[in-house]
Design an enzyme around this catalytic site. Structure first.
Site, PDB file in Angstrom:
ATOM      1  N   ARG A 233       0.826  -1.038  -0.077  1.00 53.57           N
ATOM      2  CA  ARG A 233       0.131  -0.009  -0.045  1.00 53.57           C
ATOM      3  C   ARG A 233       0.776   1.043   0.037  1.00 53.57           C
ATOM      4  NH1 ARG A 233      -3.552  -2.768  -1.272  1.00 53.57           N
ATOM      5  NH2 ARG A 233      -5.665  -2.939  -0.517  1.00 53.57           N
ATOM      6  N   GLU A 262      -3.187   8.108  -5.505  1.00 55.58           N
ATOM      7  CA  GLU A 262      -3.326   7.342  -6.848  1.00 55.58           C
ATOM      8  C   GLU A 262      -4.530   7.963  -7.609  1.00 55.58           C
ATOM      9  OE1 GLU A 262      -3.705   3.250  -6.139  1.00 55.58           O
ATOM     10  OE2 GLU A 262      -1.699   3.224  -5.193  1.00 55.58           O
ATOM     11  N   HIS A 280      -0.459   0.218  -9.820  1.00 55.09           N
ATOM     12  CA  HIS A 280      -1.286  -0.612  -8.859  1.00 55.09           C
ATOM     13  C   HIS A 280      -1.818  -1.803  -9.797  1.00 55.09           C
ATOM     14  CE1 HIS A 280      -3.254  -0.316  -5.011  1.00 55.09           C
ATOM     15  NE2 HIS A 280      -3.194  -1.617  -5.198  1.00 55.09           N
TER      16      HIS A 280
END
Length: 311
Positions: A233, A262, A280
């Protein structure tokens, strides 16, 4: 029962859409192809009883504006984006399954390890500029690899590393001594791992205890100037400290799949020739998407059966 699917990967997958439509008639999907901001999320979930979410932030203020919401199902792993206490106060049911995408994340982490240690990424960057420089780096068998977080994904990484013969160090707040002894892993302190690893990979949840877990003081402890990988994360690594560590050569380089914010907007990160950046994607192989989707659908069915007493 109205269901809203915010996650892009689920919404764009015909197999999962057809599968859930066989069981439920009132399902809407995120067709914008982008993560919803707070206002869009509230509007999208306004009449939903069940929400299937990905990385959307569900906090107290958003929940206040969603009186119909009774169940949140997490597509993927990690619950750091959901205010669990607020959900508990509202009696909102949370559905999720840990480790469902562990192989996908472990595979891409291994890919990062090889790309960094064997100079694949840096050599490709040089070749794109017409620079022919032969430097094959080091094999994984030559390295001491530190795994921070020995949960589902950390254990999978250790399994994938076995054929390479690398020395493996592991740190976790849970005592995995017995597991490590059985699997030829050295269970060590965080300090020892930071000081003795050639490559460090992070696989912890994001919570109050892991925010900026790897910060400037941590980088200063890395005696062997390692590579560092984060597929867990964003927020676990202090990004400003990371850039400083790369630029000052306290570490050799990094590979990041997750970021504090993000989509990633920090140019100093994605423009660095020493940092591999991906958007991601580590947990989003086709197989992982299907498994996460089926798990989510099963939780919705379970909720519907328990709440409405039928499937």
């Amino acid at each position: 029962m109205k269901i809203a699917v915010t996650t892009i990967a689920f919404s764009a997958n015909d197999f999962l859409v057809n599968l859930i439509n066989k069981s439920f008639s009132s399902v809407k999907y995120n067709e914008k192809g982008k993560r919803l901001n707070s206002e869009e999320l509230i509007q999208f979930l306004s009449d939903a009883e069940v929400a299937i979410i990905g990385l959307d932030e569900i906090d107290t203020e958003i929940l206040k504006k969603l009186p119909n919401l009774k169940c949140i199902v997490k597509f993927g792993v990690g619950l750091n984006n959901i205010d669990l206490e607020a959900c508990k106060n509202r009696n909102i049911i949370i559905g999720w399954e840990g480790g469902v995408n562990r192989m996908a994340v472990a595979e891409i982490t291994l890919g990062f390890m090889i790309s960094l240690s064997r100079n694949i990424f840096s050599s490709s960057n040089k070749m794109s500029r017409g620079i022919w420089k032969k430097n094959g780096g080091k094999s994984l068998s030559e390295l001491t690899i530190g795994i921070i977080g020995l949960g589902n994904i950390g254990k999978e990484i250790a399994k994938l590393l076995k054929p390479f013969g690398a020395k493996i160090l592991a740190f976790d707040i849970i005592d995995y001594t017995e597991y490590c002894v059985s699997n030829n892993i050295h269970f060590v302190s965080k300090l020892y791992l930071l000081q003795h690893s050639d490559l460090i990979t992070i696989h912890t949840p994001l919570d109050h205890s892991t925010i900026n877990l790897i910060d400037k003081p941590a980088f200063n402890l890395m005696n062997k100037k390692p590579y560092i990988i984060n597929t867990a994360r964003g927020g676990i690594i202090d990004e400003n400290a990371l850039i400083e560590a790369v630029n000052s050569k306290k570490i050799k380089g990094a590979a990041l799949d997750v970021y504090k914010n993000e989509p990633l907007l920090n140019e100093s990160i994605y423009q660095s020739e020493k940092i591999i950046c991906t958007p991601h994607i580590s947990g989003n192989s086709y197989d992982a998407v299907i498994k996460m989707g089926i798990s989510s659908i099963n939780f919705v069915k379970k909720y519907y059966f328990e709440r409405h007493k039928k499937i």
